[in-house]
Scaffold this active site. Structure first.
Site, PDB file in Angstrom:
ATOM      1  N   GLN A   1       0.714  -1.133   0.064  1.00  0.00           N
ATOM      2  CA  GLN A   1       0.154   0.014   0.074  1.00  0.00           C
ATOM      3  C   GLN A   1       0.839   1.109   0.130  1.00  0.00           C
ATOM      4  O   GLN A   1       0.518   2.351  -0.525  1.00  0.00           O
ATOM      5  CB  GLN A   1      -0.803  -0.168   1.162  1.00  0.00           C
ATOM      6  CG  GLN A   1      -2.150   0.802   0.857  1.00  0.00           C
ATOM      7  CD  GLN A   1      -3.177   0.042  -0.045  1.00  0.00           C
ATOM      8  OE1 GLN A   1      -3.090  -1.031  -0.244  1.00  0.00           O
ATOM      9  NE2 GLN A   1      -3.735   0.914  -0.911  1.00  0.00           N
TER      10      GLN A   1
ATOM     11  N   HIS B   1     -52.384  23.100  -4.390  1.00  0.00           N
ATOM     12  CA  HIS B   1     -52.238  21.785  -4.497  1.00  0.00           C
ATOM     13  C   HIS B   1     -53.509  20.940  -4.234  1.00  0.00           C
ATOM     14  O   HIS B   1     -53.833  20.014  -5.069  1.00  0.00           O
ATOM     15  CB  HIS B   1     -51.319  21.267  -3.118  1.00  0.00           C
ATOM     16  CG  HIS B   1     -49.723  21.411  -3.687  1.00  0.00           C
ATOM     17  ND1 HIS B   1     -49.240  22.707  -4.007  1.00  0.00           N
ATOM     18  CD2 HIS B   1     -48.682  20.816  -3.521  1.00  0.00           C
ATOM     19  CE1 HIS B   1     -48.143  22.884  -4.016  1.00  0.00           C
ATOM     20  NE2 HIS B   1     -47.614  21.495  -3.862  1.00  0.00           N
TER      21      HIS B   1
ATOM     22  N   ASP C   1      -7.106  -5.048  -6.007  1.00  0.00           N
ATOM     23  CA  ASP C   1      -6.745  -3.959  -6.886  1.00  0.00           C
ATOM     24  C   ASP C   1      -6.909  -4.542  -8.442  1.00  0.00           C
ATOM     25  O   ASP C   1      -6.852  -3.771  -9.280  1.00  0.00           O
ATOM     26  CB  ASP C   1      -5.304  -3.517  -6.788  1.00  0.00           C
ATOM     27  CG  ASP C   1      -4.980  -2.843  -5.490  1.00  0.00           C
ATOM     28  OD1 ASP C   1      -6.099  -2.150  -4.960  1.00  0.00           O
ATOM     29  OD2 ASP C   1      -4.097  -2.667  -4.867  1.00  0.00           O
TER      30      ASP C   1
ATOM     31  N   GLU D   1     -10.210   2.826   3.590  1.00  0.00           N
ATOM     32  CA  GLU D   1     -10.434   2.563   2.268  1.00  0.00           C
ATOM     33  C   GLU D   1     -10.170   0.992   2.244  1.00  0.00           C
ATOM     34  O   GLU D   1     -11.192   0.287   1.568  1.00  0.00           O
ATOM     35  CB  GLU D   1      -9.381   3.312   1.548  1.00  0.00           C
ATOM     36  CG  GLU D   1      -9.562   2.835   0.054  1.00  0.00           C
ATOM     37  CD  GLU D   1      -8.335   3.411  -1.049  1.00  0.00           C
ATOM     38  OE1 GLU D   1      -8.480   3.513  -2.230  1.00  0.00           O
ATOM     39  OE2 GLU D   1      -7.218   3.747  -0.166  1.00  0.00           O
ATOM     40  N   HIS D   2      -9.211   0.450   2.555  1.00  0.00           N
ATOM     41  CA  HIS D   2      -8.847  -1.112   2.383  1.00  0.00           C
ATOM     42  C   HIS D   2      -8.803  -1.605   3.938  1.00  0.00           C
ATOM     43  O   HIS D   2      -7.988  -1.074   4.808  1.00  0.00           O
ATOM     44  CB  HIS D   2      -7.762  -1.709   1.794  1.00  0.00           C
ATOM     45  CG  HIS D   2      -7.646  -0.654   0.238  1.00  0.00           C
ATOM     46  ND1 HIS D   2      -6.962   0.457   0.097  1.00  0.00           N
ATOM     47  CD2 HIS D   2      -8.091  -1.293  -0.828  1.00  0.00           C
ATOM     48  CE1 HIS D   2      -7.056   0.686  -0.918  1.00  0.00           C
ATOM     49  NE2 HIS D   2      -7.906  -0.310  -1.893  1.00  0.00           N
TER      50      HIS D   2
ATOM     51  N   HIS E   1       2.222   2.973  -3.290  1.00  0.00           N
ATOM     52  CA  HIS E   1       1.426   3.735  -4.244  1.00  0.00           C
ATOM     53  C   HIS E   1       1.630   5.252  -4.165  1.00  0.00           C
ATOM     54  O   HIS E   1       1.483   6.110  -5.033  1.00  0.00           O
ATOM     55  CB  HIS E   1       0.007   3.518  -3.479  1.00  0.00           C
ATOM     56  CG  HIS E   1      -0.829   2.423  -4.151  1.00  0.00           C
ATOM     57  ND1 HIS E   1      -1.450   2.609  -5.642  1.00  0.00           N
ATOM     58  CD2 HIS E   1      -1.207   1.435  -3.721  1.00  0.00           C
ATOM     59  CE1 HIS E   1      -2.090   1.489  -5.735  1.00  0.00           C
ATOM     60  NE2 HIS E   1      -1.929   0.859  -4.834  1.00  0.00           N
TER      61      HIS E   1
END
Length: 448
Positions: A278, A439, A380, A346-347, A281
């Protein structure tokens, strides 16, 4: 050298049961992006693209990417050539990734549902795809053909009729003496090949905020879209925030992140490898190990000492782990669950005893990876799940990219004259309570 911070949340003095989710998040590392400041930077860029179209896009592309494409739209021949020249192993992997992703996302399609709320009155809920989408594929430090798959496949399965992909142009100094080469000004060839495999022929050599503005406002080369999806840097996020309302967006994606909840049964070599994966990245990637085992934490640090020096992107990994890496020690897996739920990664990997049962209790995560043989890289590329996921704790209220992001829910109401007459007194009561008597009249005129 990795210098891991440790946060000890064991025992009565700092037990996580005494901390709110907000307090837990404040104690844990996560890269901070000032999107508001970036909005100030990108606003004049977006305004200029609105006013001058292609010319402005080309100028900003040359300024920020140090290359000026011959045109914004990638020629069909360049797409075909990229696929023809693609490494067969990469092509095979992309074909299988597309297949798996299509299987998962096709299962997300929803049928229209009709409900009779009273005799003679029905409401049908149907799902209608947006007409046109702009799909952003980042291209900073590396190429992301997998992001082409993750954006395009759910849009196609949703039934979107018009898809456009934008990805930053590359500098190709492969000519004699380092002069521009044949791919100068085009997105990375593997990105183009993925587009060709997916039969997407509308691809643009545009990155950053200028790509979002081009999609939102439209230019001479690119008609405007209804929705923009895909991850990017802080300037992409800022352009999405600025242009939301002019165009729909999926999310303001921030730096990537992983949390690993592990106990004494976890393999420290696996945990270390997943943290490194990770971290490579982005220097701003956040990597969190939450464990009930101090012995495991020690062993993971030893493994990091072995594996980090050997990894290809060592400097980037070390910067991420030193900046946003941490080990959180907790009393037990229950306490660890409270921590990871508060952080809302996120993960999230679960490497514990009875991992599936533990994973079933998770409430806040973009995607959950269960057991020692479901690492994040599987998601991924080839799990079939989507890797465009909520970051920065937005998993507490947002989901990853899916078919539903490309569709709109529409309610279709049908009612007979008799059914309307039966409910007219209640409409009259509510209309009078809100002082909206027209209405009431609109209903009563139908019963005269």
């Amino acid at each position: 050298m990795c210098v891991w911070r440790r946060l000890d949340l064991r025992g009565d003095a700092a037990t996580v049961t005494k901390l709110s989710p907000v307090e837990i998040r404040r104690r844990l590392p996560r890269a901070a992006l000032d999107v508001d400041v970036a909005v100030e930077t990108v606003q004049p860029i977006c305004d200029d693209i609105r006013d001058r179209g292609d010319a402005a896009v080309l100028e900003y592309t040359e300024r920020f990417d140090q290359v000026r494409p011959a045109g914004l739209r990638v020629p069909a021949e360049a797409l075909r050539r990229a696929l023809d020249e693609l490494d067969p192993a990469v092509r095979d992997a992309l074909v299988e990734a597309i297949r798996r992703t299509r299987v998962v996302h096709r299962a997300q399609l929803r049928e229209a549902v009709t409900v009779e709320v009273a005799p003679g009155t029905t409401v049908t809920e149907k799902w209608v795809p947006v007409d046109r989408v702009g799909l952003y594929v980042p291209g900073g430090r590396v190429a992301y053909p997998s992001s082409v798959v993750m954006n395009v496949v759910p849009a196609q399965e949703a039934g979107v009729g018009s898809l456009a992909v934008a990805s930053p142009p590359q500098r190709d100094l492969s000519g004699p003496g380092g002069t521009p080469g044949p791919r100068d000004g085009l997105p990375h060839p593997v990105v183009l090949a993925a587009c060709q495999l997916l039969e997407v022929d509308e691809v643009y050599s545009v990155g950053g905020a200028q790509a979002v503005a081009m999609f939102a406002y439209g230019t001479e080369s690119c008609p405007p879209v209804d929705l923009v999806t895909g991850p990017g840097n802080v300037y992409v996020a800022a352009a999405k925030r600025l242009l939301r309302g002019i165009v729909g967006i999926d999310a303001e994606a921030g730096p990537t992140e992983v949390a690993i909840l592990a106990d004494h049964t976890a393999d420290p070599a696996y945990v270390a490898a997943d943290l490194i994966a990770q971290a490579e990245h982005d220097p701003l990637a956040a990597c969190l190990l939450v464990s009930s085992s101090a012995d495991l934490a020690d062993a993971v640090e030893v493994e990091l000492g072995k594996q980090v020096p050997a990894t290809r992107h060592r400097e980037r990994v070390e910067e991420a782990l030193n900046g946003q890496g941490a080990i959180v020690l907790v009393d037990d897996v229950d306490a660890g669950l409270r921590v990871v739920d508060a952080w809302a990664a996120e993960h999230l990997e679960i490497q514990t005893e009875n991992a599936a049962a533990v994973a079933a209790r998770v409430r806040h995560a973009g995607a959950v990876f269960v057991g020692p043989y479901a690492p994040v890289p599987l998601g991924d590329y080839l799990a079939g799940s989507n890797h465009v996921l909520p970051t920065g704790a937005t998993a507490r209220h947002s989901s990853g990219l899916a078919v539903g992001a490309f569709q709109r829910q529409v309610h279709v109401v049908e009612c007979t004259k008799e059914a309307l007459a039966a409910v007219a007194p209640r409409i009259a009561a509510l209309g009078a309570a809100e002082d909206l008597l027209a209405h009431v009249d609109a209903v009563e005129v139908r019963s005269q």
